[in-house]
Design a protein around this motif. Structure first.
Motif, PDB file in Angstrom:
ATOM      1  N   LEU A 199       0.502  -1.164   0.363  1.00 58.24           N
ATOM      2  CA  LEU A 199       0.290  -0.025   0.181  1.00 58.24           C
ATOM      3  C   LEU A 199       0.646   1.330  -0.178  1.00 58.24           C
ATOM      4  O   LEU A 199       0.784   2.500  -0.902  1.00 58.24           O
ATOM      5  CB  LEU A 199      -1.193   0.073   1.393  1.00 58.24           C
ATOM      6  CG  LEU A 199      -1.652  -1.148   0.949  1.00 58.24           C
ATOM      7  CD1 LEU A 199      -2.401  -0.822   2.367  1.00 58.24           C
ATOM      8  CD2 LEU A 199      -2.471  -1.238   0.067  1.00 58.24           C
ATOM      9  N   GLY A 200       2.272   1.151   0.968  1.00 57.30           N
ATOM     10  CA  GLY A 200       2.896   2.174   0.936  1.00 57.30           C
ATOM     11  C   GLY A 200       3.854   2.488  -0.564  1.00 57.30           C
ATOM     12  O   GLY A 200       3.656   3.569  -1.209  1.00 57.30           O
ATOM     13  N   LEU A 201       3.908   1.295  -1.421  1.00 65.06           N
ATOM     14  CA  LEU A 201       4.672   1.587  -3.003  1.00 65.06           C
ATOM     15  C   LEU A 201       3.691   2.291  -3.483  1.00 65.06           C
ATOM     16  O   LEU A 201       3.418   3.697  -4.116  1.00 65.06           O
ATOM     17  CB  LEU A 201       4.730   0.075  -3.356  1.00 65.06           C
ATOM     18  CG  LEU A 201       5.347   0.129  -4.351  1.00 65.06           C
ATOM     19  CD1 LEU A 201       6.837   0.698  -4.976  1.00 65.06           C
ATOM     20  CD2 LEU A 201       5.866  -1.318  -4.771  1.00 65.06           C
ATOM     21  N   SER A 202       2.291   1.767  -3.192  1.00 66.92           N
ATOM     22  CA  SER A 202       1.120   3.159  -4.810  1.00 66.92           C
ATOM     23  C   SER A 202       0.964   3.702  -4.249  1.00 66.92           C
ATOM     24  O   SER A 202       0.787   5.306  -4.760  1.00 66.92           O
ATOM     25  CB  SER A 202       0.159   1.918  -4.264  1.00 66.92           C
ATOM     26  OG  SER A 202       0.452   0.249  -4.952  1.00 66.92           O
ATOM     27  N   LEU A 203       1.490   4.748  -2.840  1.00 65.96           N
ATOM     28  CA  LEU A 203       0.534   5.373  -2.627  1.00 65.96           C
ATOM     29  C   LEU A 203       2.317   6.749  -2.625  1.00 65.96           C
ATOM     30  O   LEU A 203       1.109   8.028  -3.201  1.00 65.96           O
ATOM     31  CB  LEU A 203       0.628   5.614  -1.511  1.00 65.96           C
ATOM     32  CG  LEU A 203       0.084   6.778  -0.546  1.00 65.96           C
ATOM     33  CD1 LEU A 203      -0.589   7.663  -0.586  1.00 65.96           C
ATOM     34  CD2 LEU A 203       0.841   7.159   1.157  1.00 65.96           C
ATOM     35  N   LEU A 247       1.287  13.066   5.145  1.00 66.08           N
ATOM     36  CA  LEU A 247       2.368  10.820   5.131  1.00 66.08           C
ATOM     37  C   LEU A 247       2.267  10.643   6.571  1.00 66.08           C
ATOM     38  O   LEU A 247       1.888  10.014   7.055  1.00 66.08           O
ATOM     39  CB  LEU A 247       4.109  10.997   4.015  1.00 66.08           C
ATOM     40  CG  LEU A 247       3.940   9.848   4.309  1.00 66.08           C
ATOM     41  CD1 LEU A 247       3.356   9.170   2.807  1.00 66.08           C
ATOM     42  CD2 LEU A 247       5.686  10.146   3.304  1.00 66.08           C
ATOM     43  N   SER A 248       2.436  11.391   7.334  1.00 63.84           N
ATOM     44  CA  SER A 248       2.264  10.974   8.329  1.00 63.84           C
ATOM     45  C   SER A 248       1.068  10.604   9.239  1.00 63.84           C
ATOM     46  O   SER A 248       0.990   9.105  10.236  1.00 63.84           O
ATOM     47  CB  SER A 248       2.553  11.547   9.834  1.00 63.84           C
ATOM     48  OG  SER A 248       4.153  11.926   9.538  1.00 63.84           O
ATOM     49  N   LEU A 249      -0.182  11.689   8.728  1.00 66.26           N
ATOM     50  CA  LEU A 249      -1.173  11.173   8.965  1.00 66.26           C
ATOM     51  C   LEU A 249      -2.281   9.740   8.626  1.00 66.26           C
ATOM     52  O   LEU A 249      -2.660   8.778   9.081  1.00 66.26           O
ATOM     53  CB  LEU A 249      -2.315  12.186   8.412  1.00 66.26           C
ATOM     54  CG  LEU A 249      -1.558  13.681   9.727  1.00 66.26           C
ATOM     55  CD1 LEU A 249      -2.699  14.921   9.000  1.00 66.26           C
ATOM     56  CD2 LEU A 249      -2.363  12.937  10.614  1.00 66.26           C
ATOM     57  N   VAL A 251      -2.647   6.200  10.431  1.00 65.51           N
ATOM     58  CA  VAL A 251      -4.515   5.609   9.482  1.00 65.51           C
ATOM     59  C   VAL A 251      -4.315   3.875   8.940  1.00 65.51           C
ATOM     60  O   VAL A 251      -4.781   2.984   9.802  1.00 65.51           O
ATOM     61  CB  VAL A 251      -5.434   6.516   9.393  1.00 65.51           C
ATOM     62  CG1 VAL A 251      -6.742   5.605   8.796  1.00 65.51           C
ATOM     63  CG2 VAL A 251      -5.497   7.409  10.110  1.00 65.51           C
ATOM     64  N   LEU A 252      -3.366   4.163   7.854  1.00 61.62           N
ATOM     65  CA  LEU A 252      -3.254   2.885   7.325  1.00 61.62           C
ATOM     66  C   LEU A 252      -2.339   1.725   8.115  1.00 61.62           C
ATOM     67  O   LEU A 252      -3.154   0.606   8.011  1.00 61.62           O
ATOM     68  CB  LEU A 252      -2.354   2.918   6.133  1.00 61.62           C
ATOM     69  CG  LEU A 252      -2.819   1.708   4.624  1.00 61.62           C
ATOM     70  CD1 LEU A 252      -1.991   2.870   3.711  1.00 61.62           C
ATOM     71  CD2 LEU A 252      -1.321   1.582   4.498  1.00 61.62           C
ATOM     72  N   GLY A 268      -2.998  -3.191  10.626  1.00 68.93           N
ATOM     73  CA  GLY A 268      -2.790  -4.388  11.853  1.00 68.93           C
ATOM     74  C   GLY A 268      -4.297  -4.622  12.707  1.00 68.93           C
ATOM     75  O   GLY A 268      -4.509  -5.586  12.213  1.00 68.93           O
ATOM     76  N   TRP A 269      -4.963  -3.690  11.812  1.00 73.34           N
ATOM     77  CA  TRP A 269      -6.739  -4.299  12.543  1.00 73.34           C
ATOM     78  C   TRP A 269      -7.083  -5.623  11.615  1.00 73.34           C
ATOM     79  O   TRP A 269      -7.867  -6.344  12.742  1.00 73.34           O
ATOM     80  CB  TRP A 269      -7.851  -2.786  12.872  1.00 73.34           C
ATOM     81  CG  TRP A 269      -8.647  -3.601  13.633  1.00 73.34           C
ATOM     82  CD1 TRP A 269      -9.628  -3.981  13.192  1.00 73.34           C
ATOM     83  CD2 TRP A 269      -9.011  -2.787  15.027  1.00 73.34           C
ATOM     84  NE1 TRP A 269     -10.510  -3.783  14.574  1.00 73.34           N
ATOM     85  CE2 TRP A 269      -9.683  -2.764  15.361  1.00 73.34           C
ATOM     86  CE3 TRP A 269      -7.773  -1.845  14.968  1.00 73.34           C
ATOM     87  CZ2 TRP A 269     -10.054  -2.150  16.916  1.00 73.34           C
ATOM     88  CZ3 TRP A 269      -8.319  -1.113  16.719  1.00 73.34           C
ATOM     89  CH2 TRP A 269      -9.655  -1.485  17.339  1.00 73.34           C
TER      90      TRP A 269
END
Length: 293
Positions: free
Chosen positions: A80-84, A215-217, A221-222, A227-228
């Motif tokens: 997900l981070g890569l895509s973002l 990016l921190s926010l 959240v992501l 994790g959830w």
């Protein structure tokens, strides 16, 4: 009101100790961060990991499940981070590794201990070990274009994890005098890590602050959401559920800045990411803990 007080009891010692380190440096006092970090990561943290695993009452199967869940969690966050970052046209060498790997040591372990007690600490050290293994291999490869398996195998906390797991599996225990000694040394780890975190943040010079804020926010959240979801996927409950979510949601570690500096990524941008994500966690992590405890 009781929930608010409970969360404050958990997070206040953590952020007060980090604040002490921050104010210590701002007051102009000396703090040899390289020496303290080496003492913590070479001696205190390995002792903490080893004794926590050796004395845990959790069964080995539950710790293996947590490790697998953590691995899936980091993989999902990486994808997900890569895509973002691609969509946002941000440099992958600079931002991807810090986005994936959080501060599972300095912040994750103390918060897990205060939130979930000794069982939380035992599970948190498993996540710390997993994060360290992935950081020294995949994390370095993302920043430098090459891994560092040899360096990973020289890390005392990796061997402390292996020995701790072996003692847990076999049901072994060290002699009482040695256990008490290792316990005493391990008790240094948490205050040292927290004060050093405050010192490190105080000494960083943030860059690209606007990018770091959003990016921190998004990271907080992501990562919490991943994790959830992963915790539900693996059927985790109670302490295991809370520790997985908490550890994945921790802010960017100071080591991300050190790696960026060493391998000539944009260290100033990473410094901004570290500082802002840590400040964001002052509000974000208590809110998350309110949902977990």
């Amino acid at each position: 009101m009781n929930l608010i007080l409970t969360v404050l009891e958990i997070v206040a010692p953590v952020f007060l100790l980090a604040g002490l380190g921050f104010l210590w440096v701002k007051a102009g006092f000396e703090y040899r961060i390289q020496f303290v970090t080496r003492l913590a990561m070479t001696v205190a943290v390995p002792c903490l990991i080893f004794t926590a695993l050796m004395k845990t009452e959790a069964d080995l199967a539950s710790l293996v499940t947590l490790t697998l869940a953590g691995t899936v969690g980091y993989t999902a966050i990486g994808a997900l981070g890569l895509s973002l970052l691609v969509v946002a046209n941000l440099n992958l060498r600079t931002y991807l590794a810090p986005f994936i790997f959080g501060n599972t040591g300095n912040l994750g372990i103390p918060l897990a201990l205060f939130a979930f007690g000794q069982p939380g600490l035992e599970k948190a050290v498993v996540m710390l070990a997993l994060s360290a293994i992935l950081s020294f291999t995949i994390g370095i490869w993302l920043v430098a274009g090459r891994g560092s398996f040899g360096k990973m195998m020289k890390e005392p906390m990796i061997w402390a994890t292996i020995l701790g797991a072996l003692f847990l599996w076999q049901g072994w225990e060290t002699p009482r005098f040695l256990t008490n000694t290792l316990d005493l040394i391990g008790q240094m780890a948490i205050p040292l890590m927290l004060i050093t975190l405050g010192v490190a943040v105080a000494r960083l010079t943030p860059g690209r602050v606007v990018t770091a804020v959003w990016l921190s926010l998004v990271k907080l959240v992501l990562c919490a959401a991943v994790g959830w979801g992963v915790a539900h996927l693996f059927g985790l409950t109670g302490t295991s559920f809370g520790v997985l979510v908490l550890q994945l949601a921790t802010p960017v570690a100071v080591t991300a800045y050190l790696l960026a500096e060493k391998y000539e990524a944009d260290s100033e941008a990473v410094a901004g990411f570290v500082v802002v994500s840590t400040l964001t966690s002052v509000i974000g992590l208590p809110l998350l803990l309110g949902l977990l405890v």
